[in-house]
Design a protein around this motif. Structure first.
Motif, PDB file in Angstrom:
ATOM      1  N   HIS A   1       0.780  -0.959   0.061  1.00 62.30           N
ATOM      2  CA  HIS A   1       0.079  -0.057  -0.082  1.00 62.30           C
ATOM      3  C   HIS A   1       0.869   1.273   0.073  1.00 62.30           C
ATOM      4  O   HIS A   1       2.006   1.203   0.741  1.00 62.30           O
ATOM      5  CB  HIS A   1      -0.936   0.112   1.384  1.00 62.30           C
ATOM      6  CG  HIS A   1      -1.816  -1.021   1.302  1.00 62.30           C
ATOM      7  ND1 HIS A   1      -2.908  -1.189   0.803  1.00 62.30           N
ATOM      8  CD2 HIS A   1      -1.470  -2.311   2.120  1.00 62.30           C
ATOM      9  CE1 HIS A   1      -3.843  -2.318   0.981  1.00 62.30           C
ATOM     10  NE2 HIS A   1      -2.775  -2.970   1.702  1.00 62.30           N
TER      11      HIS A   1
ATOM     12  N   GLU B   1       0.591   5.843  -1.516  1.00 59.18           N
ATOM     13  CA  GLU B   1      -0.121   6.828  -1.909  1.00 59.18           C
ATOM     14  C   GLU B   1      -0.695   6.801  -3.288  1.00 59.18           C
ATOM     15  O   GLU B   1      -1.860   7.316  -3.701  1.00 59.18           O
ATOM     16  CB  GLU B   1       0.265   8.101  -1.733  1.00 59.18           C
ATOM     17  CG  GLU B   1       1.371   8.380  -2.707  1.00 59.18           C
ATOM     18  CD  GLU B   1       2.902   7.987  -2.092  1.00 59.18           C
ATOM     19  OE1 GLU B   1       3.740   8.020  -2.824  1.00 59.18           O
ATOM     20  OE2 GLU B   1       2.686   7.092  -1.006  1.00 59.18           O
ATOM     21  N   ARG B   2       0.074   5.885  -4.195  1.00 61.76           N
ATOM     22  CA  ARG B   2      -0.587   5.922  -5.502  1.00 61.76           C
ATOM     23  C   ARG B   2      -1.653   4.523  -5.738  1.00 61.76           C
ATOM     24  O   ARG B   2      -2.550   4.808  -6.355  1.00 61.76           O
ATOM     25  CB  ARG B   2       0.822   5.430  -6.302  1.00 61.76           C
ATOM     26  CG  ARG B   2       1.466   6.420  -6.410  1.00 61.76           C
ATOM     27  CD  ARG B   2       2.852   6.157  -7.673  1.00 61.76           C
ATOM     28  NE  ARG B   2       3.538   4.878  -7.062  1.00 61.76           N
ATOM     29  CZ  ARG B   2       4.184   4.215  -7.793  1.00 61.76           C
ATOM     30  NH1 ARG B   2       4.021   4.269  -9.051  1.00 61.76           N
ATOM     31  NH2 ARG B   2       4.769   2.931  -7.166  1.00 61.76           N
ATOM     32  N   PHE B   3      -1.283   3.492  -4.812  1.00 62.85           N
ATOM     33  CA  PHE B   3      -2.396   2.395  -5.301  1.00 62.85           C
ATOM     34  C   PHE B   3      -2.194   1.277  -4.221  1.00 62.85           C
ATOM     35  O   PHE B   3      -1.097   1.178  -3.161  1.00 62.85           O
ATOM     36  CB  PHE B   3      -2.158   1.814  -6.474  1.00 62.85           C
ATOM     37  CG  PHE B   3      -0.722   1.422  -7.075  1.00 62.85           C
ATOM     38  CD1 PHE B   3      -0.560   1.673  -8.395  1.00 62.85           C
ATOM     39  CD2 PHE B   3       0.162   0.888  -6.199  1.00 62.85           C
ATOM     40  CE1 PHE B   3       0.748   1.370  -9.064  1.00 62.85           C
ATOM     41  CE2 PHE B   3       1.315   0.771  -6.659  1.00 62.85           C
ATOM     42  CZ  PHE B   3       1.615   1.052  -8.060  1.00 62.85           C
ATOM     43  N   ALA B   4      -3.070   0.274  -4.209  1.00 67.62           N
ATOM     44  CA  ALA B   4      -2.878  -0.863  -2.947  1.00 67.62           C
ATOM     45  C   ALA B   4      -2.643  -1.928  -4.218  1.00 67.62           C
ATOM     46  O   ALA B   4      -3.653  -2.072  -5.175  1.00 67.62           O
ATOM     47  CB  ALA B   4      -4.147  -0.995  -2.372  1.00 67.62           C
TER      48      ALA B   4
ATOM     49  N   GLU C   1      -5.679  -1.489  -6.910  1.00 69.83           N
ATOM     50  CA  GLU C   1      -6.547  -0.474  -7.019  1.00 69.83           C
ATOM     51  C   GLU C   1      -5.914   0.814  -6.820  1.00 69.83           C
ATOM     52  O   GLU C   1      -5.004   1.073  -5.863  1.00 69.83           O
ATOM     53  CB  GLU C   1      -7.632  -0.881  -5.615  1.00 69.83           C
ATOM     54  CG  GLU C   1      -8.380  -2.072  -5.959  1.00 69.83           C
ATOM     55  CD  GLU C   1      -9.275  -2.601  -4.609  1.00 69.83           C
ATOM     56  OE1 GLU C   1      -9.041  -1.755  -3.649  1.00 69.83           O
ATOM     57  OE2 GLU C   1      -9.816  -3.367  -4.692  1.00 69.83           O
ATOM     58  N   ARG C   2      -6.486   2.016  -7.469  1.00 71.97           N
ATOM     59  CA  ARG C   2      -5.811   3.237  -7.346  1.00 71.97           C
ATOM     60  C   ARG C   2      -6.840   4.276  -6.498  1.00 71.97           C
ATOM     61  O   ARG C   2      -7.930   4.162  -6.965  1.00 71.97           O
ATOM     62  CB  ARG C   2      -5.452   3.846  -8.626  1.00 71.97           C
ATOM     63  CG  ARG C   2      -4.173   3.195  -9.149  1.00 71.97           C
ATOM     64  CD  ARG C   2      -3.691   4.140 -10.367  1.00 71.97           C
ATOM     65  NE  ARG C   2      -4.575   4.940 -11.124  1.00 71.97           N
ATOM     66  CZ  ARG C   2      -4.790   6.083 -11.014  1.00 71.97           C
ATOM     67  NH1 ARG C   2      -4.204   6.822 -10.411  1.00 71.97           N
ATOM     68  NH2 ARG C   2      -5.830   6.619 -11.918  1.00 71.97           N
ATOM     69  N   PRO C   3      -6.545   4.865  -5.525  1.00 76.37           N
ATOM     70  CA  PRO C   3      -7.533   5.749  -4.989  1.00 76.37           C
ATOM     71  C   PRO C   3      -7.743   6.971  -5.943  1.00 76.37           C
ATOM     72  O   PRO C   3      -6.943   7.289  -6.680  1.00 76.37           O
ATOM     73  CB  PRO C   3      -6.701   6.358  -3.764  1.00 76.37           C
ATOM     74  CG  PRO C   3      -5.208   6.073  -4.005  1.00 76.37           C
ATOM     75  CD  PRO C   3      -5.094   5.101  -4.849  1.00 76.37           C
ATOM     76  N   ARG C   4      -9.230   7.140  -6.079  1.00 75.24           N
ATOM     77  CA  ARG C   4      -9.699   8.239  -6.801  1.00 75.24           C
ATOM     78  C   ARG C   4      -9.323   9.610  -6.451  1.00 75.24           C
ATOM     79  O   ARG C   4      -9.222   9.849  -5.014  1.00 75.24           O
ATOM     80  CB  ARG C   4     -11.196   8.072  -7.069  1.00 75.24           C
ATOM     81  CG  ARG C   4     -11.619   6.688  -7.452  1.00 75.24           C
ATOM     82  CD  ARG C   4     -11.062   6.560  -8.905  1.00 75.24           C
ATOM     83  NE  ARG C   4     -11.747   5.373  -9.302  1.00 75.24           N
ATOM     84  CZ  ARG C   4     -11.352   5.031 -10.597  1.00 75.24           C
ATOM     85  NH1 ARG C   4     -10.349   5.755 -11.502  1.00 75.24           N
ATOM     86  NH2 ARG C   4     -11.787   3.914 -11.121  1.00 75.24           N
ATOM     87  N   ARG C   5      -8.650  10.684  -7.052  1.00 75.53           N
ATOM     88  CA  ARG C   5      -8.456  12.009  -6.810  1.00 75.53           C
ATOM     89  C   ARG C   5      -9.192  12.790  -7.710  1.00 75.53           C
ATOM     90  O   ARG C   5      -9.555  12.514  -8.872  1.00 75.53           O
ATOM     91  CB  ARG C   5      -6.968  12.174  -7.044  1.00 75.53           C
ATOM     92  CG  ARG C   5      -6.064  10.985  -6.058  1.00 75.53           C
ATOM     93  CD  ARG C   5      -4.751  11.192  -6.619  1.00 75.53           C
ATOM     94  NE  ARG C   5      -4.453  10.871  -7.972  1.00 75.53           N
ATOM     95  CZ  ARG C   5      -3.138  10.852  -8.534  1.00 75.53           C
ATOM     96  NH1 ARG C   5      -2.041  11.164  -7.877  1.00 75.53           N
ATOM     97  NH2 ARG C   5      -3.191  10.365  -9.917  1.00 75.53           N
TER      98      ARG C   5
ATOM     99  N   ASP D   1      -8.108  13.437 -11.438  1.00 73.05           N
ATOM    100  CA  ASP D   1      -8.082  12.144 -12.180  1.00 73.05           C
ATOM    101  C   ASP D   1      -9.366  12.454 -13.046  1.00 73.05           C
ATOM    102  O   ASP D   1      -9.410  11.769 -14.160  1.00 73.05           O
ATOM    103  CB  ASP D   1      -8.542  10.865 -11.467  1.00 73.05           C
ATOM    104  CG  ASP D   1      -7.153  10.629 -10.802  1.00 73.05           C
ATOM    105  OD1 ASP D   1      -6.121  11.062 -11.339  1.00 73.05           O
ATOM    106  OD2 ASP D   1      -7.361   9.569  -9.975  1.00 73.05           O
TER     107      ASP D   1
END
Length: 289
Positions: A14, A16-19, A69-73, A76
């Protein structure tokens, strides 16, 4: 060191970019087959994954799951103002008043996802390969642990075969001697009852012919040699399931020959015991890489 073809390994990462989550399961198969489930954005990495897996796994069916999985920002996404304006103007012509903004935003092409570095999955491959490598390391540890237990059982079965072979080797000369005694007894009966004369040389020749037909010394020597090789293969640094299969096949062939030539109940019983042990060995090595 023997390796089992069944095992499980997983690893996670994990930032800041993805899990990233990787799970690898293996089951037995005569050849290497990879079934990969990969997040859509990274599906083009399957050849790289297969190459990485082949460095650690040589036989078996590999089920690999790679989830990214990438967190949505906020950055994006962007609005396509041309599409939004076009939809709005067309709806104005069809109805009075302003169009509902929420309805407009749900129309195709209004909200666009920005291109990111993740659109080139190979840029993320070094990190993904590291996570996959950690899962493979844990998989190998699980396979090695089961392999050690299998090796101990295979060695015990080999010792059992050796013990029965010792019985056969000890019994062989006794069989010839017992045949000579039976033949002499029959001859003496014929001489006594029928008055038939038998030359000693004929008696000796008959015993010699029988001893030649029933001679299993060569097969015993070869089976001992195969047993020695069997033990060596189990202790080899690399896992050698296929080599074990070939050695056990040769052991079975010599055992069958001993059974067909050794016309004695005790030898037959020992052969049956060896065949039973060899069957257990075959079942075990089906799961050896």
């Amino acid at each position: 060191m023997l390796l089992s073809m069944t095992g499980f390994g997983e690893a996670h990462h994990h930032d800041e970019r993805f899990a990233v989550g990787v799970e690898i399961r293996t089951v037995n198969n005569r050849h290497l087959k990879l079934h990969a489930r990969i997040s859509d954005r990274y599906s083009s990495l399957e050849p790289d994954l297969e190459q990485l897996v082949r460095e650690s796994v040589h036989r078996g069916t590999v089920q690999l799951s790679l989830r990214v999985e990438r967190p949505r920002r906020a950055e994006d996404y962007k609005l396509n103002l041309v599409a939004l304006t076009s939809y709005r103007d067309q709806l104005r012509e069809l109805q009075d008043g302003e169009a509902n903004l929420a309805a407009l935003l749900s129309l195709p092409g209004v909200v666009e996802e920005r291109k990111t570095s993740a659109d080139d999955p190979h840029e993320d491959w070094p990190l993904l390969a590291q996570v996959v490598g950690e899962a493979l390391t844990r998989l190998q540890a699980a396979r090695a642990e089961e392999g050690r237990a299998m090796a101990a059982e295979l060695l015990a079965l080999g010792q059992g075969i050796s013990n029965h072979l010792d019985r056969i080797a000890a019994r062989g000369p006794e069989v010839v001697a017992a045949y000579a005694d039976r033949l002499l007894e029959r001859v003496q009966t014929l001489v006594r009852d029928q008055g038939i004369a038998v030359e000693p040389k004929d008696l000796i020749r008959e015993v010699a012919l029988y001893a030649d037909r029933a001679d299993i010394a060569e097969e015993i020597v070869r089976l001992r040699a195969h047993l020695s090789q069997y033990t060596e293969v189990i202790h080899e640094p690399g896992s050698a399931g296929r080599k074990l299969e070939f050695v056990v096949q040769e052991m079975g062939r010599e055992t069958n020959t001993i059974g067909s030539k050794g016309s004695d109940i005790e030898i037959s019983r020992a052969v049956v015991e060896i065949k039973g042990l060899l069957e257990k060995v075959r079942e075990l090595i089906l799961n050896v890489e």
